[in-house]
Design an enzyme around this catalytic site. Structure first.
Site: not given
Length: 319
Positions: A10, A14-15, A17, A75, A114, A163, A183
């Site tokens: 993932d 920030t992270n 995982r 993204g 994601d 999206e 949007c």
């Protein structure tokens, strides 16, 4: 396939995982690393490689059981080319992440957005297990979504389906970074809630409106708390958010005819806050025959684990 594990990744701003996950959605090993996205795209790729390498080295006995690597990334994704076409939170444009990792680790690799990965996880192991048609809406810093249609993850020709944050809910609205106007993401994301609340607060003070707080609202969390405490302007913002979000979901219901609708993300973390208003807006605007076919509208069950589990689950479903 007789291999019973996949390695899920993932990838967030920030992270990073990583986890080894079995066919029942159970995590066998897991690690978390900082993304360090401010140091550039190449650095992030190396961070992902290092995270995977460390997990594999720590679980060498399980290597023969690993079917492949699955990655869920924020993204716009090209699943055929295994490339992240654009990810603003990573500062990426056209990064062939999947091909780079496949070459390095010599394991089959699948890449997905994601939110699509989260929808897959909820369908495989979460609240929508056993349902053939699912709409998942993720409301956080942005707005994302995933659709299961006829028992398959809807990806589109290159992986860019769903999206939903960039469908227009106001044709005269402000310009979005994607080039469209009005949007959904500009009205219903956590970022949008904080921005709109602050703009309205400043304008209300300038107009001399009574009862307006003088302190800034730094984020959607504070707007929410103010609304819960009875702040009239904050409540207006939340009601507007529910209206726009409900309008967007109605469009999706009319497109996909789901039987289950699940919400996830930091903005939608309570059954009693925002969700009832969104459901009311959906019911008001949806074609009744389609609304009546929905068996459930609620919060997703896997929370922050959904993206990671869904990335691993990419290898447990037909491509």
């Amino acid at each position: 396939m007789n291999k019973q594990l996949t390695l899920g990744v993932d990838l967030g701003g920030t992270n990073i995982r990583v986890a080894l996950v079995d066919r029942e959605g159970r995590v066998q090993a897991k690690a978390v690393h900082k993304t360090e996205s401010a140091q550039g795209g190449e650095h992030v790729v190396r961070r992902v490689e290092a995270a995977i390498e460390e997990l594999l080295n720590d679980n060498k006995a399980k290597l023969p059981a690993i079917a492949g690597i699955g990655i869920g990334s924020a993204g716009l994704i090209d699943v055929r080319e295994k490339t992240v076409l654009y990810a603003g939170n990573l500062g990426w444009n056209n990064v062939p992440l999947g091909r780079l990792l496949e070459e390095k680790f010599q394991l089959p690799l699948r890449l997905a957005n994601d939110a699509n990965a989260a929808a897959l996880a909820e369908w495989l192991w979460g609240k929508a297990k056993g349902k053939s048609n699912l709409l998942l809406v993720s409301i956080g810093t942005g707005v994302g979504g995933g659709v299961i249609s006829g028992g398959r993850l809807l990806e589109g020709v290159g992986g860019g389906a769903s999206e939903i944050g960039h469908m227009s809910v106001d044709i005269h609205g402000p310009e979005c970074g994607c080039g469209n106007r009005g949007c959904l993401e500009l009205y219903a994301s956590g970022t949008a809630i904080g921005r709109r609340a602050e703009e309205r607060r400043v304008a209300a003070l300038a107009e001399g409106r009574a009862g307006i707080r003088t302190a800034p609202w730094p984020s959607a969390v504070e707007v929410r708390q103010s609304a819960l405490e009875g702040d009239a302007l904050a409540q207006e913002i939340i009601q507007e958010t529910a209206y726009y979000l409900g309008m967007g979901v109605v469009n999706l219901i009319h497109l996909f005819n789901p039987e289950e609708i699940l919400f996830t993300g930091g903005v939608m973390d309570s059954e009693t806050f925002l969700l009832p208003e969104v459901i009311a807006a959906i019911k008001q605007r949806c074609i009744p025959a389609l609304y009546n076919q929905i068996t459930g509208i609620g919060l997703a069950s896997l929370g922050g684990e959904a993206g990671l589990l869904g990335a691993a689950g990419l290898h447990f479903v037909e491509a």
